[in-house]
Design a protein around this motif. Structure first.
Motif, PDB file in Angstrom:
ATOM      1  N   LEU A  11       0.835  -1.198   0.000  1.00 47.46           N
ATOM      2  CA  LEU A  11       0.000   0.000   0.000  1.00 47.46           C
ATOM      3  C   LEU A  11       0.874   1.253   0.000  1.00 47.46           C
ATOM      4  O   LEU A  11       1.967   1.251   0.567  1.00 47.46           O
ATOM      5  N   PRO A  12       0.386   2.341  -0.600  1.00 50.63           N
ATOM      6  CA  PRO A  12       1.169   3.578  -0.684  1.00 50.63           C
ATOM      7  C   PRO A  12       1.083   4.396   0.605  1.00 50.63           C
ATOM      8  O   PRO A  12       0.481   5.463   0.645  1.00 50.63           O
ATOM      9  N   LEU A  13       1.685   3.876   1.659  1.00 46.36           N
ATOM     10  CA  LEU A  13       1.630   4.518   2.972  1.00 46.36           C
ATOM     11  C   LEU A  13       2.941   5.242   3.265  1.00 46.36           C
ATOM     12  O   LEU A  13       3.993   4.896   2.724  1.00 46.36           O
ATOM     13  N   ALA A  14       2.876   6.224   4.140  1.00 44.04           N
ATOM     14  CA  ALA A  14       4.057   7.010   4.517  1.00 44.04           C
ATOM     15  C   ALA A  14       5.056   6.136   5.265  1.00 44.04           C
ATOM     16  O   ALA A  14       4.677   5.277   6.058  1.00 44.04           O
ATOM     17  N   GLY A  15       6.314   6.387   5.001  1.00 48.54           N
ATOM     18  CA  GLY A  15       7.379   5.693   5.708  1.00 48.54           C
ATOM     19  C   GLY A  15       7.655   4.318   5.147  1.00 48.54           C
ATOM     20  O   GLY A  15       7.050   3.881   4.172  1.00 48.54           O
ATOM     21  N   ALA A  16       8.609   3.661   5.773  1.00 47.10           N
ATOM     22  CA  ALA A  16       8.996   2.309   5.379  1.00 47.10           C
ATOM     23  C   ALA A  16       8.613   1.383   6.519  1.00 47.10           C
ATOM     24  O   ALA A  16       9.259   1.370   7.559  1.00 47.10           O
ATOM     25  N   GLY A  17       7.520   0.644   6.349  1.00 47.27           N
ATOM     26  CA  GLY A  17       7.053  -0.209   7.434  1.00 47.27           C
ATOM     27  C   GLY A  17       6.366  -1.463   6.939  1.00 47.27           C
ATOM     28  O   GLY A  17       6.029  -1.584   5.767  1.00 47.27           O
ATOM     29  N   SER A  18       6.162  -2.388   7.871  1.00 42.91           N
ATOM     30  CA  SER A  18       5.423  -3.613   7.575  1.00 42.91           C
ATOM     31  C   SER A  18       4.664  -4.025   8.824  1.00 42.91           C
ATOM     32  O   SER A  18       5.118  -3.791   9.944  1.00 42.91           O
ATOM     33  N   TRP A  19       3.500  -4.619   8.614  1.00 40.48           N
ATOM     34  CA  TRP A  19       2.636  -5.046   9.712  1.00 40.48           C
ATOM     35  C   TRP A  19       2.100  -6.428   9.377  1.00 40.48           C
ATOM     36  O   TRP A  19       1.545  -6.642   8.308  1.00 40.48           O
ATOM     37  N   LEU A  20       2.227  -7.341  10.313  1.00 40.44           N
ATOM     38  CA  LEU A  20       1.712  -8.688  10.129  1.00 40.44           C
ATOM     39  C   LEU A  20       0.361  -8.784  10.826  1.00 40.44           C
ATOM     40  O   LEU A  20       0.250  -8.527  12.025  1.00 40.44           O
ATOM     41  N   VAL A  21      -0.662  -9.123  10.059  1.00 41.23           N
ATOM     42  CA  VAL A  21      -2.019  -9.261  10.586  1.00 41.23           C
ATOM     43  C   VAL A  21      -2.514 -10.632  10.152  1.00 41.23           C
ATOM     44  O   VAL A  21      -2.884 -10.826   8.989  1.00 41.23           O
ATOM     45  N   GLY A  22      -2.496 -11.584  11.064  1.00 38.36           N
ATOM     46  CA  GLY A  22      -2.896 -12.940  10.705  1.00 38.36           C
ATOM     47  C   GLY A  22      -1.977 -13.480   9.621  1.00 38.36           C
ATOM     48  O   GLY A  22      -0.770 -13.544   9.794  1.00 38.36           O
ATOM     49  N   ASP A  23      -2.546 -13.833   8.476  1.00 41.38           N
ATOM     50  CA  ASP A  23      -1.724 -14.344   7.379  1.00 41.38           C
ATOM     51  C   ASP A  23      -1.512 -13.300   6.285  1.00 41.38           C
ATOM     52  O   ASP A  23      -1.209 -13.630   5.144  1.00 41.38           O
ATOM     53  N   GLU A  24      -1.657 -12.026   6.657  1.00 43.21           N
ATOM     54  CA  GLU A  24      -1.392 -10.944   5.716  1.00 43.21           C
ATOM     55  C   GLU A  24      -0.240 -10.092   6.227  1.00 43.21           C
ATOM     56  O   GLU A  24      -0.186  -9.715   7.386  1.00 43.21           O
ATOM     57  N   LEU A  25       0.682  -9.797   5.337  1.00 44.42           N
ATOM     58  CA  LEU A  25       1.768  -8.874   5.629  1.00 44.42           C
ATOM     59  C   LEU A  25       1.501  -7.620   4.810  1.00 44.42           C
ATOM     60  O   LEU A  25       1.507  -7.653   3.584  1.00 44.42           O
ATOM     61  N   ILE A  26       1.200  -6.520   5.504  1.00 41.64           N
ATOM     62  CA  ILE A  26       0.972  -5.238   4.838  1.00 41.64           C
ATOM     63  C   ILE A  26       2.305  -4.511   4.813  1.00 41.64           C
ATOM     64  O   ILE A  26       2.972  -4.400   5.842  1.00 41.64           O
ATOM     65  N   VAL A  27       2.698  -4.057   3.642  1.00 42.45           N
ATOM     66  CA  VAL A  27       3.972  -3.367   3.496  1.00 42.45           C
ATOM     67  C   VAL A  27       3.764  -2.054   2.759  1.00 42.45           C
ATOM     68  O   VAL A  27       2.830  -1.923   1.970  1.00 42.45           O
ATOM     69  N   THR A  28       4.651  -1.092   3.024  1.00 39.01           N
ATOM     70  CA  THR A  28       4.594   0.171   2.299  1.00 39.01           C
ATOM     71  C   THR A  28       5.456   0.064   1.048  1.00 39.01           C
ATOM     72  O   THR A  28       6.378  -0.750   0.976  1.00 39.01           O
ATOM     73  N   CYS A  29       5.158   0.899   0.067  1.00 40.12           N
ATOM     74  CA  CYS A  29       5.953   0.931  -1.164  1.00 40.12           C
ATOM     75  C   CYS A  29       7.404   1.250  -0.828  1.00 40.12           C
ATOM     76  O   CYS A  29       8.326   0.626  -1.358  1.00 40.12           O
ATOM     77  N   ALA A  30       7.616   2.213   0.077  1.00 40.27           N
ATOM     78  CA  ALA A  30       8.973   2.602   0.459  1.00 40.27           C
ATOM     79  C   ALA A  30       9.706   1.446   1.139  1.00 40.27           C
ATOM     80  O   ALA A  30      10.905   1.273   0.960  1.00 40.27           O
TER      81      ALA A  30
END
Length: 197
Positions: free
Chosen positions: A158-177
Protein backbone atom coordinates in the motif's frame (compact mmCIF):
# COMPACT_ATOMS: atom_id res chain seq x y z
CA UNK A 1 -1.96 -9.70 -8.13
CA UNK A 2 0.98 -12.06 -8.42
CA UNK A 3 1.03 -15.61 -7.13
CA UNK A 4 3.90 -17.85 -6.04
CA UNK A 5 2.74 -21.37 -5.21
CA UNK A 6 3.30 -25.09 -5.00
CA UNK A 7 0.84 -27.79 -4.03
CA UNK A 8 1.37 -27.19 -0.30
CA UNK A 9 1.85 -23.43 -0.09
CA UNK A 10 0.81 -20.16 -1.67
CA UNK A 11 2.08 -16.59 -1.42
CA UNK A 12 -0.14 -13.97 -3.08
CA UNK A 13 1.21 -10.50 -3.70
CA UNK A 14 -1.11 -7.56 -4.34
CA UNK A 15 0.52 -4.29 -5.29
CA UNK A 16 -1.49 -1.13 -4.70
CA UNK A 17 -4.98 -2.74 -4.57
CA UNK A 18 -7.50 -0.16 -5.73
CA UNK A 19 -10.18 -0.83 -3.11
CA UNK A 20 -7.85 -0.54 -0.13
CA UNK A 21 -5.94 2.47 -1.52
CA UNK A 22 -9.20 4.27 -2.29
CA UNK A 23 -10.55 3.55 1.21
CA UNK A 24 -7.36 4.95 2.74
CA UNK A 25 -7.66 8.02 0.50
CA UNK A 26 -11.20 8.59 1.81
CA UNK A 27 -9.93 8.18 5.39
CA UNK A 28 -7.17 10.76 4.90
CA UNK A 29 -9.15 13.22 2.74
CA UNK A 30 -11.99 13.32 5.27
CA UNK A 31 -9.57 13.79 8.18
CA UNK A 32 -10.75 10.60 9.86
CA UNK A 33 -8.71 8.97 12.61
CA UNK A 34 -10.28 5.54 13.01
CA UNK A 35 -9.18 3.05 15.61
CA UNK A 36 -7.81 0.17 13.57
CA UNK A 37 -5.39 -2.69 13.99
CA UNK A 38 -2.82 -2.18 12.73
CA UNK A 39 -2.82 1.59 12.94
CA UNK A 40 -1.77 2.26 9.35
CA UNK A 41 0.01 5.56 8.64
CA UNK A 42 -1.30 8.18 6.21
CA UNK A 43 -0.93 7.79 2.47
CA UNK A 44 2.20 8.91 0.65
CA UNK A 45 2.15 11.32 -0.98
CA UNK A 46 0.00 12.95 1.67
CA UNK A 47 -3.61 13.72 0.85
CA UNK A 48 -4.83 17.11 2.13
CA UNK A 49 -7.65 16.76 4.66
CA UNK A 50 -10.96 18.29 3.58
CA UNK A 51 -13.51 17.40 6.28
CA UNK A 52 -17.12 17.29 5.12
CA UNK A 53 -19.18 20.06 6.76
CA UNK A 54 -21.80 18.79 9.18
CA UNK A 55 -20.26 15.32 9.55
CA UNK A 56 -19.27 14.12 13.02
CA UNK A 57 -15.71 12.92 12.36
CA UNK A 58 -15.67 10.58 15.35
CA UNK A 59 -18.81 8.78 14.19
CA UNK A 60 -17.62 8.74 10.56
CA UNK A 61 -14.28 7.26 11.71
CA UNK A 62 -16.11 4.45 13.56
CA UNK A 63 -18.21 3.74 10.47
CA UNK A 64 -15.11 3.81 8.26
CA UNK A 65 -13.36 1.30 10.58
CA UNK A 66 -16.38 -1.05 10.30
CA UNK A 67 -16.26 -0.71 6.49
CA UNK A 68 -12.50 -1.41 6.43
CA UNK A 69 -13.06 -4.41 8.70
CA UNK A 70 -15.21 -6.04 6.03
CA UNK A 71 -12.25 -6.65 3.73
CA UNK A 72 -11.18 -10.25 3.36
CA UNK A 73 -7.53 -10.74 2.45
CA UNK A 74 -8.37 -14.22 1.12
CA UNK A 75 -10.52 -12.63 -1.59
CA UNK A 76 -8.67 -10.01 -3.67
CA UNK A 77 -10.46 -6.67 -3.99
CA UNK A 78 -13.03 -7.80 -1.39
CA UNK A 79 -13.45 -4.45 0.35
CA UNK A 80 -17.00 -3.44 -0.51
CA UNK A 81 -16.68 -0.59 -3.01
CA UNK A 82 -19.67 1.62 -2.23
CA UNK A 83 -20.37 3.20 -5.58
CA UNK A 84 -23.66 5.07 -5.58
CA UNK A 85 -25.56 2.08 -6.96
CA UNK A 86 -24.40 0.01 -3.96
CA UNK A 87 -25.02 2.32 -0.98
CA UNK A 88 -26.61 -0.57 0.91
CA UNK A 89 -23.05 -1.77 1.61
CA UNK A 90 -22.73 1.15 4.02
CA UNK A 91 -26.39 1.44 4.96
CA UNK A 92 -25.43 1.47 8.64
CA UNK A 93 -23.33 4.61 8.19
CA UNK A 94 -24.96 7.87 7.12
CA UNK A 95 -21.85 9.86 8.09
CA UNK A 96 -19.64 7.49 6.08
CA UNK A 97 -22.00 7.80 3.08
CA UNK A 98 -21.60 11.61 3.24
CA UNK A 99 -17.81 11.26 3.41
CA UNK A 100 -17.82 8.78 0.51
CA UNK A 101 -20.04 11.04 -1.58
CA UNK A 102 -17.52 13.84 -1.07
CA UNK A 103 -14.27 11.90 -1.56
CA UNK A 104 -14.78 8.50 -3.20
CA UNK A 105 -14.50 9.51 -6.86
CA UNK A 106 -11.46 11.69 -6.11
CA UNK A 107 -10.00 8.65 -4.36
CA UNK A 108 -10.48 6.46 -7.41
CA UNK A 109 -8.79 9.06 -9.62
CA UNK A 110 -5.94 9.53 -7.12
CA UNK A 111 -5.44 5.78 -6.88
CA UNK A 112 -5.33 5.35 -10.65
CA UNK A 113 -2.87 8.22 -11.08
CA UNK A 114 -0.57 7.09 -8.23
CA UNK A 115 -0.62 3.47 -9.35
CA UNK A 116 0.37 4.47 -12.89
CA UNK A 117 3.18 6.67 -11.56
CA UNK A 118 4.42 3.92 -9.25
CA UNK A 119 4.51 1.31 -11.99
CA UNK A 120 6.18 3.68 -14.46
CA UNK A 121 8.91 4.47 -11.91
CA UNK A 122 9.82 0.82 -11.31
CA UNK A 123 12.74 -0.59 -13.28
CA UNK A 124 11.52 -3.11 -15.91
CA UNK A 125 12.84 -6.14 -14.00
CA UNK A 126 10.78 -5.16 -10.92
CA UNK A 127 7.49 -4.22 -12.55
CA UNK A 128 5.91 -7.64 -12.07
CA UNK A 129 7.68 -8.97 -9.01
CA UNK A 130 8.78 -6.80 -6.09
CA UNK A 131 9.66 -9.63 -3.72
CA UNK A 132 10.73 -13.13 -4.77
CA UNK A 133 8.62 -15.11 -2.31
CA UNK A 134 8.99 -18.40 -4.17
CA UNK A 135 12.76 -18.12 -4.03
CA UNK A 136 12.62 -17.46 -0.28
CA UNK A 137 10.38 -20.48 0.37
CA UNK A 138 12.75 -22.72 -1.59
CA UNK A 139 15.71 -21.40 0.47
CA UNK A 140 13.83 -22.11 3.70
CA UNK A 141 12.86 -25.61 2.52
CA UNK A 142 16.52 -26.31 1.76
CA UNK A 143 17.61 -25.09 5.18
CA UNK A 144 14.93 -27.18 6.91
CA UNK A 145 15.77 -30.24 4.81
CA UNK A 146 12.09 -30.78 3.97
CA UNK A 147 9.25 -29.36 1.95
CA UNK A 148 7.17 -26.52 3.31
CA UNK A 149 4.11 -27.22 5.44
CA UNK A 150 0.80 -26.17 3.94
CA UNK A 151 0.24 -22.41 4.31
CA UNK A 152 -1.18 -19.39 2.57
CA UNK A 153 0.41 -15.95 2.92
CA UNK A 154 -0.78 -12.64 1.54
CA UNK A 155 1.48 -9.64 0.93
CA UNK A 156 -0.36 -6.36 0.35
CA UNK A 157 1.62 -3.33 -0.81
CA UNK A 158 0.00 0.00 0.00
CA UNK A 159 1.17 3.58 -0.68
CA UNK A 160 1.63 4.52 2.97
CA UNK A 161 4.06 7.01 4.52
CA UNK A 162 7.38 5.69 5.71
CA UNK A 163 9.00 2.31 5.38
CA UNK A 164 7.05 -0.21 7.43
CA UNK A 165 5.42 -3.61 7.57
CA UNK A 166 2.64 -5.05 9.71
CA UNK A 167 1.71 -8.69 10.13
CA UNK A 168 -2.02 -9.26 10.59
CA UNK A 169 -2.90 -12.94 10.71
CA UNK A 170 -1.72 -14.34 7.38
CA UNK A 171 -1.39 -10.94 5.72
CA UNK A 172 1.77 -8.87 5.63
CA UNK A 173 0.97 -5.24 4.84
CA UNK A 174 3.97 -3.37 3.50
CA UNK A 175 4.59 0.17 2.30
CA UNK A 176 5.95 0.93 -1.16
CA UNK A 177 8.97 2.60 0.46
CA UNK A 178 9.60 -0.52 2.56
CA UNK A 179 9.80 -2.68 -0.55
CA UNK A 180 12.22 -0.21 -2.12
CA UNK A 181 14.64 -1.18 0.68
CA UNK A 182 15.14 -4.58 -0.94
CA UNK A 183 17.50 -6.22 1.58
CA UNK A 184 15.34 -5.17 4.55
CA UNK A 185 12.08 -6.15 2.83
CA UNK A 186 13.51 -9.50 1.73
CA UNK A 187 14.67 -10.25 5.28
CA UNK A 188 11.28 -9.29 6.79
CA UNK A 189 9.41 -11.51 4.33
CA UNK A 190 11.90 -14.31 4.95
CA UNK A 191 11.31 -13.97 8.72
CA UNK A 192 7.52 -14.16 8.27
CA UNK A 193 7.74 -17.10 5.86
CA UNK A 194 10.13 -18.97 8.18
CA UNK A 195 7.34 -19.10 10.79
CA UNK A 196 5.13 -20.87 8.25
CA UNK A 197 7.49 -23.15 6.32
Amino acid sequence: MHLHARASWQVSYSDFPQAEATALYVRDAAGLQPVMTPDLPPLAPAVPARPVPGVDLRVAAEQWARWWGRRDVHVPQSLPMPVEEQWQQVADGPELRAVLAAHFMDGLRWCSRMRSQQHAALPPHRRHQRVAAGELVRELEEEAGRGARAFAMYVTELPLAGAGSWLVGDELIVTCAFLDEQPVARERLREVLAQRV
